[in-house]
Design an enzyme around this catalytic site. Structure first.
Site: not given
Ligand code: GRF
Length: 201
Positions: A8, A105
Site C-alpha cells: 500500500g 506500472h
Molecule cells: C508497485 O511497484 C506497483 O507498481 C505494482 O505493485 C507495487 C505495489 O506496491 N503494480 P505498493 O503496494 O503500492 O507498496
C-alpha cells in the site's frame, strides 16, 4: 477510489500528496482482493472506507463483477486508481469507466508489460535484458494488460550491481512521485470538463 493488493505504499503516497499538493480530491474507498493488505490498514488509519472483495468469495465471475460495480456505484467515484492492484479488472468495469481508470506500472511501458509482468518479475526481466534505464509509468486502463494510453513516465537508471530488489526500491520512489502528479492532472481535467458541461447546460 483506489484498488490495491499489497503493502500500500502507493495508496499512502496518494493520501499524503492529496494533502501536501492540495489536490481537490478525496479517496472515497479502497478495495482490496487481499484482506490482509497493508493498503487496507493504511486507508483505515486515514479514515477511508475499505472493502475486501475477492473473486474467490463469489460463485461466478459475473457475481464478482457485479459486487465491484455495486461498490463503485455506491460511492459515485469520478476516478479509479489501481495503486498496486495485482489483478485484472473485469472488462465490464473498464468499459463503464473509459478514460477514468489509472494504473501505475513499475517499468517504462510499452516495454516490460503484459501478463505475468508484475512485482519483481518486471525488474528481473529488465536486468536480464541488459537495459540501462527503467522507470515507472502511469497509464489509462483499458481491456488489454498494460496497453492503455501512457500519461506519465519517469526514468530510473539501472545500475550495474542492481538486484531486482534494489531496482524495485528505486522505481518505487519514482512511482510515488508520478502517481499523485498524474492524479492531480486528471482531477484538474475532470473539473474543467464538468465546468464546461455546466456552462453549456
Ligand atoms: C508497485 O511497484 C506497483 O507498481 C505494482 O505493485 C507495487 C505495489 O506496491 N503494480 P505498493 O503496494 O503500492 O507498496
Amino acid at each position: 477510489m483506489c484498488f490495491a493488493s499489497g503493502r500500500g505504499s502507493n495508496v499512502e503516497a496518494l493520501i499524503r500528496s492529496i494533502g501536501a499538493l492540495h489536490i481537490p480530491a478525496r479517496i472515497v474507498l479502497v478495495i482490496s482482493n487481499n484482506s490482509g493488505a497493508g493498503a487496507l490498514k493504511i486507508a483505515r488509519n486515514a479514515d477511508i472506507p475499505t472493502l475486501h472483495i475477492s473473486e474467490k468469495q463469489y460463485e461466478s465471475h459475473e457475481r464478482f463483477t457485479q459486487a465491484l460495480l455495486d461498490a463503485l456505484s455506491a460511492v459515485h467515484t469520478d476516478l479509479i486508481v489501481l495503486a498496486g492492484y495485482m489483478k485484472k479488472l473485469p472488462s465490464e468495469i473498464c468499459r463503464k469507466y473509459p478514460g477514468r481508470i489509472l494504473n501505475i506500472h513499475p517499468a517504462l511501458l510499452p516495454a516490460f508489460g503484459g501478463k505475468g509482468m508484475y512485482g519483481l518479475y518486471v525488474h528481473e526481466a529488465v536486468i536480464a535484458s541488459g537495459a540501462q534505464v527503467s522507470g515507472a509509468t502511469v497509464h489509462i486502463v483499458n481491456d488489454e494488460y498494460d496497453r492503455g494510453k501512457i500519461i506519465m513516465q519517469e526514468n530510473v537508471p539501472v545500475l550495474h550491481d542492481d538486484t531486482p530488489e534494489t531496482l524495485a526500491a528505486r522505481v518505487l520512489d519514482a512511482e510515488h512521485r508520478i502517481l499523485p502528479r498524474a492524479v492531480a492532472d486528471i482531477v484538474e481535467q475532470i473539473q474543467k470538463d464538468s465546468h464546461k458541461k455546466l456552462v453549456h447546460e
